[in-house]
Design a protein around this motif. Structure first.
Motif, mmCIF file in Angstrom:
data_model
loop_
_atom_site.group_PDB
_atom_site.id
_atom_site.type_symbol
_atom_site.label_atom_id
_atom_site.label_comp_id
_atom_site.label_asym_id
_atom_site.label_seq_id
_atom_site.Cartn_x
_atom_site.Cartn_y
_atom_site.Cartn_z
ATOM 1 N N GLU A 74 0.853 -1.192 0.000
ATOM 2 C CA GLU A 74 0.000 0.000 0.000
ATOM 3 C C GLU A 74 0.893 1.248 0.000
ATOM 4 N N ALA A 75 1.528 1.474 -1.137
ATOM 5 C CA ALA A 75 2.455 2.592 -1.291
ATOM 6 C C ALA A 75 2.392 3.051 -2.740
ATOM 7 N N ASP A 76 2.909 4.241 -2.993
ATOM 8 C CA ASP A 76 2.847 4.794 -4.342
ATOM 9 C C ASP A 76 3.794 4.063 -5.292
ATOM 10 N N TRP A 77 3.333 3.899 -6.527
ATOM 11 C CA TRP A 77 4.067 3.133 -7.538
ATOM 12 C C TRP A 77 5.487 3.652 -7.776
ATOM 13 N N PRO A 78 5.715 4.933 -8.045
ATOM 14 C CA PRO A 78 7.091 5.359 -8.357
ATOM 15 C C PRO A 78 8.031 5.245 -7.159
ATOM 16 N N ASP A 79 7.540 5.516 -5.939
ATOM 17 C CA ASP A 79 8.404 5.426 -4.754
ATOM 18 C C ASP A 79 8.815 3.979 -4.489
#
Length: 447
Positions: free
Chosen positions: A77-82
């Protein structure tokens, strides 16, 4: 009354009889792995975004899934680019010299959710595993959609390298957002009220172009990672499309924005599964880390009565072999903020309400254990009770309204892991308030 008291005592005894103790030993998860069997998707939840035991136990179980069952990715559950920056590092790509630097993409609130010592340890292990087993390497990916601006930048950077003319077309399309700077909520507010034109058509055109030209871009790539980098760019474009809809939906109320977010995460998971399995006959095996409220089947909770769905429901509908595990705690400490955007603190978690699942698990007298919820002896758990959910914000003063919801635990998950007393996850950047902790509720009398 006596019969009710007897039932209240019998239920914890029944749970204790089915409990699988967690002793910190290698064999702790043997029964869970046997129950998981040939599942290709394993969903590992958490009852808060700031509890050490949830992070460390998910990592322990994930290590065994990677080593023993051939799982090839962790989707979080985290942003794709990061998260993709971590993926490059654990696969031996990219410029980051170590796991600490690889976590550098997580800059916005709530940074501690991924910039913490437990994730740092897991990323270090994943790199070491991949270095030792390059033919059985596992990646690290994000599912969330908050990174509209970062994903736009990633698409443009990719196209600058691979197709400068395409990059100029993308800049014109994404230029629709420029009047709002990086304020995605201002964009959502203005467009939802009809004060500005939406960028929907432009972001859809950009995604369609990337999808159409992805095979060509993969062939143009200067190295062997061309297919992965083309997929990375396409997913960023898909994220921009879905995030644009999400920010417009935020100001309409109801379940729309929640559903858009979870539909995006489920869509990303399916796209990742297809991408990683493209050269194999069998589907890619993926572990998912997210909050219980995303991974427990929404149909077994009061969410569904409010028109909400979630990743857990969508995954079960699409992939019946999926196996989901929820995590719970009774009391302890948690890393959380007092409001959105506020600094992280160590906050004391109140003992769970007596009418909650957590209270039943606490009444077993066991410190930490797992339960396989399909065990027929646990049928008394197949009823609606309160269940606690702490996100990145914890408000103990309004805990019943803010952090509890009704659920049927045995229908929500296939298994549950309970830690009776837990401690706060340790952020990599500790604030003064986090270091100070929180005084016991009896302070200053000590009574």
């Amino acid at each position: 009354m006596a019969a009710h008291a007897s039932f209240q005592e019998a239920l914890p005894r029944a749970v204790a009889a089915c409990a699988l103790p967690l002793e910190g030993a290698r064999h702790d998860h043997d029964a869970l792995l046997h129950a998981i069997g040939d599942s290709t998707l394993v969903l590992l939840g958490e009852a808060s975004h700031g509890t050490h035991e949830f992070y460390s136990e998910r990592a322990r179980l994930t290590r065994r899934l990677v080593e023993e069952k051939g799982f090839c990715a962790v989707a979080v559950e985290a942003d794709w680019p990061d998260a993709y920056r971590i993926n490059r590092f654990v696969r031996g790509r990219g410029p980051d010299p170590g796991p600490l630097e690889a976590l550098g993409g997580f800059e916005r609130f709530p940074a501690w959710m991924w910039r913490n010592t437990d994730v740092l340890d897991f990323v270090r292990w994943l790199r070491e595993h991949n270095d030792a087993h390059p033919h059985h390497a596992a990646g690290f990916y994000g599912l969330d959609l908050y990174s509209l601006n970062t994903s736009i930048e990633a698409v443009l950077a990719y196209l600058d390298r691979i197709d400068p003319e395409g990059a100029e077309r993308a800049r014109r399309r994404y230029g629709c957002f420029e009047v709002f700077g990086h304020d995605t909520q201002a964009y959502g507010y203005a467009t939802s009220l009809g004060m500005a034109e939406s960028c929907e058509d432009e972001v859809v055109r950009q995604l369609l172009e990337l999808q159409r030209r992805a095979p060509e871009y993969a062939r143009r790539a200067p190295d062997a990672d061309g297919e992965d980098e083309a997929f990375f760019a396409e997913q960023n474009a898909r994220l921009v499309k879905n995030a644009e809809r999400y920010y417009r939906a935020m100001f309409r109320g109801g379940a729309a924005s929640w559903n858009l977010r979870d539909e995006h995460m489920a869509e990303t998971l399916d796209a990742l599964r297809a991408h990683l399995g493209r050269h194999h006959d069998a589907p890619a095996k993926i572990v998912v880390w997210a909050h219980n409220s995303h991974l427990g089947d929404a149909r077994a909770t009061e969410m569904s009565r409010e028109g909400e769905l979630n990743v857990g429901q969508l995954v079960r509908e699409r992939h019946p072999d999926a196996f989901s595990i929820g995590f719970t705690t009774y009391a302890g400490m948690v890393s959380a903020a007092s409001g959105w955007g506020a600094e992280v603190e160590q906050k004391r978690v109140r003992p769970a309400r007596p009418d909650s699942y957590e209270a039943v698990l606490h009444a077993t007298g066991l410190d930490r254990f797992a339960l396989l919820l399909r065990d027929p002896r646990l049928s008394p758990l197949h009823v609606e009770r309160l269940e606690r959910a702490i996100g990145v914000v914890y408000m103990p003063a309004t805990e019943r309204a803010s952090h509890y919801f009704y659920a049927d635990l045995a229908a929500q998950f296939d298994a549950v892991i309970h830690f009776d007393v837990t401690r706060a996850v340790e952020p990599l950047e500790k604030t003064a308030r986090w270091e100070a902790g929180e005084a016991p509720e009896t302070y200053p009398t000590g009574l």
